[in-house]
Motif scaffolding. Structure first.
Motif, PDB file in Angstrom:
ATOM      1  N   CYS A  12     -97.025-126.867  65.688  1.00  0.00           N
ATOM      2  CA  CYS A  12     -97.152-128.048  64.832  1.00  0.00           C
ATOM      3  C   CYS A  12     -96.425-127.805  63.508  1.00  0.00           C
ATOM      4  O   CYS A  12     -96.674-126.804  62.832  1.00  0.00           O
ATOM      5  N   TYR A  30     -93.676-139.890  54.896  1.00  0.00           N
ATOM      6  CA  TYR A  30     -93.839-139.228  56.188  1.00  0.00           C
ATOM      7  C   TYR A  30     -95.216-139.376  56.836  1.00  0.00           C
ATOM      8  O   TYR A  30     -95.325-139.254  58.056  1.00  0.00           O
ATOM      9  N   LYS A  32     -98.254-140.464  58.800  1.00  0.00           N
ATOM     10  CA  LYS A  32     -98.580-141.512  59.771  1.00  0.00           C
ATOM     11  C   LYS A  32    -100.071-141.449  60.098  1.00  0.00           C
ATOM     12  O   LYS A  32    -100.761-140.482  59.765  1.00  0.00           O
ATOM     13  N   ASN A  34    -101.962-140.847  62.645  1.00  0.00           N
ATOM     14  CA  ASN A  34    -102.564-139.763  63.420  1.00  0.00           C
ATOM     15  C   ASN A  34    -102.222-138.374  62.896  1.00  0.00           C
ATOM     16  O   ASN A  34    -102.624-137.372  63.491  1.00  0.00           O
ATOM     17  N   ASP A  35    -101.471-138.305  61.803  1.00  0.00           N
ATOM     18  CA  ASP A  35    -101.193-137.015  61.178  1.00  0.00           C
ATOM     19  C   ASP A  35    -102.420-136.544  60.404  1.00  0.00           C
ATOM     20  O   ASP A  35    -103.375-137.301  60.191  1.00  0.00           O
ATOM     21  N   PHE A  51     -97.956-132.750  61.175  1.00  0.00           N
ATOM     22  CA  PHE A  51     -97.438-133.841  61.998  1.00  0.00           C
ATOM     23  C   PHE A  51     -97.976-133.738  63.425  1.00  0.00           C
ATOM     24  O   PHE A  51     -97.973-132.664  64.031  1.00  0.00           O
ATOM     25  N   SER A  52     -98.400-134.874  63.949  1.00  0.00           N
ATOM     26  CA  SER A  52     -99.061-134.901  65.256  1.00  0.00           C
ATOM     27  C   SER A  52     -98.162-135.403  66.375  1.00  0.00           C
ATOM     28  O   SER A  52     -98.585-135.457  67.528  1.00  0.00           O
ATOM     29  N   ASP A  53     -96.913-135.761  66.058  1.00  0.00           N
ATOM     30  CA  ASP A  53     -96.084-136.421  67.071  1.00  0.00           C
ATOM     31  C   ASP A  53     -95.615-135.486  68.178  1.00  0.00           C
ATOM     32  O   ASP A  53     -95.346-135.930  69.295  1.00  0.00           O
ATOM     33  N   LYS A  54     -95.524-134.177  67.902  1.00  0.00           N
ATOM     34  CA  LYS A  54     -95.004-133.259  68.917  1.00  0.00           C
ATOM     35  C   LYS A  54     -95.986-132.159  69.291  1.00  0.00           C
ATOM     36  O   LYS A  54     -95.607-131.172  69.923  1.00  0.00           O
ATOM     37  N   CYS A  55     -97.235-132.298  68.880  1.00  0.00           N
ATOM     38  CA  CYS A  55     -98.225-131.284  69.241  1.00  0.00           C
ATOM     39  C   CYS A  55     -99.622-131.873  69.160  1.00  0.00           C
ATOM     40  O   CYS A  55     -99.839-132.914  68.536  1.00  0.00           O
ATOM     41  N   THR A  56    -100.553-131.192  69.815  1.00  0.00           N
ATOM     42  CA  THR A  56    -101.968-131.531  69.697  1.00  0.00           C
ATOM     43  C   THR A  56    -102.573-130.592  68.664  1.00  0.00           C
ATOM     44  O   THR A  56    -102.591-129.370  68.860  1.00  0.00           O
TER      45      THR A  56
END
Length: 206
Positions: A12, A30, A32, A34-35, A51-56
């Protein structure tokens, strides 16, 4: 001026502001829904966004970023041993003040429940990661995280030793062990230090 940053053990990406202007910029530009928005529980601290877009995002990631959020806060310069860090979801953060109120630059409204990571220890590892046997970059985080990735690192805590003197001691050992790092500058290290410090340990891999 670059942001504070870390790519956590689960991959992350997190970035943090170095001043109030950067804090406001990264939230407005930047953050969002769900971040994760993270901040030490003290006035005068960086905002970190995970940032949550590419990881849990898991507890491990929260704890790793919390070390940076705590270390780069005013708590370091005050000489504290630990501090609480809180985090909320991006949709709980607003850059707009309630009617009739004013928000200073770098301040935000937080709505709903804050989640706390208690007593985050103010100890920071600063290491030199060699990439493809050619390039290097400076990484920071908990000792176990930096130890896995860095050729050499030091662990520091709040103290009275000047940042330049601390960095010199570290670089002396690093350059002796790895001549290819001769171009590494004092500023490369001091730029990642929270302030005056004391060295807990220096580790250079063989």
């Amino acid at each position: 001026m670059s942001y504070h940053w870390i790519v956590t053990s689960n991959g992350c990406l997190a970035i943090g502001g170095r001043n109030a202007e950067q804090n406001e910029k990264i939230v407005r530009r930047y953050l969002k829904e769900n971040d994760i928005f993270m901040h030490a529980d003290i006035h005068g601290a960086p905002v970190f966004i995970i940032f949550s877009d590419k990881c849990t995002i898991k507890d491990l990631d929260l704890n790793e970023v919390a070390v940076l959020a705590a270390s780069y806060s005013k708590a370091w310069k005050l000489g504290l041993a630990s501090i609480d860090v809180f985090w909320v979801n991006g949709n709980q953060v607003s850059t707009a003040a309630p009617p009739g109120q004013y928000l200073p630059k770098g301040s935000f409204m937080i709505y709903g429940k804050k989640n706390y990571i208690k007593n985050v220890k103010l100890e920071l590892a600063i290491g030199i990661e060699i990439i493809d046997n050619k390039f290097f970059r400076i990484i920071t985080g908990p000792e176990y995280y930096v130890n896995k990735r860095a050729f050499a690192y030091m662990v520091i805590a709040p103290g009275d030793d000047d940042v330049n003197e601390v960095a010199k001691k570290f670089l002396l050992k690093v350059k002796k062990a790895e001549p290819r790092l001769s171009r590494l500058s004092l500023e490369d290290i001091t730029a990642r230090m929270p302030g005056n410090s004391r060295i807990i340990k220096i580790h250079v891999k063989k």
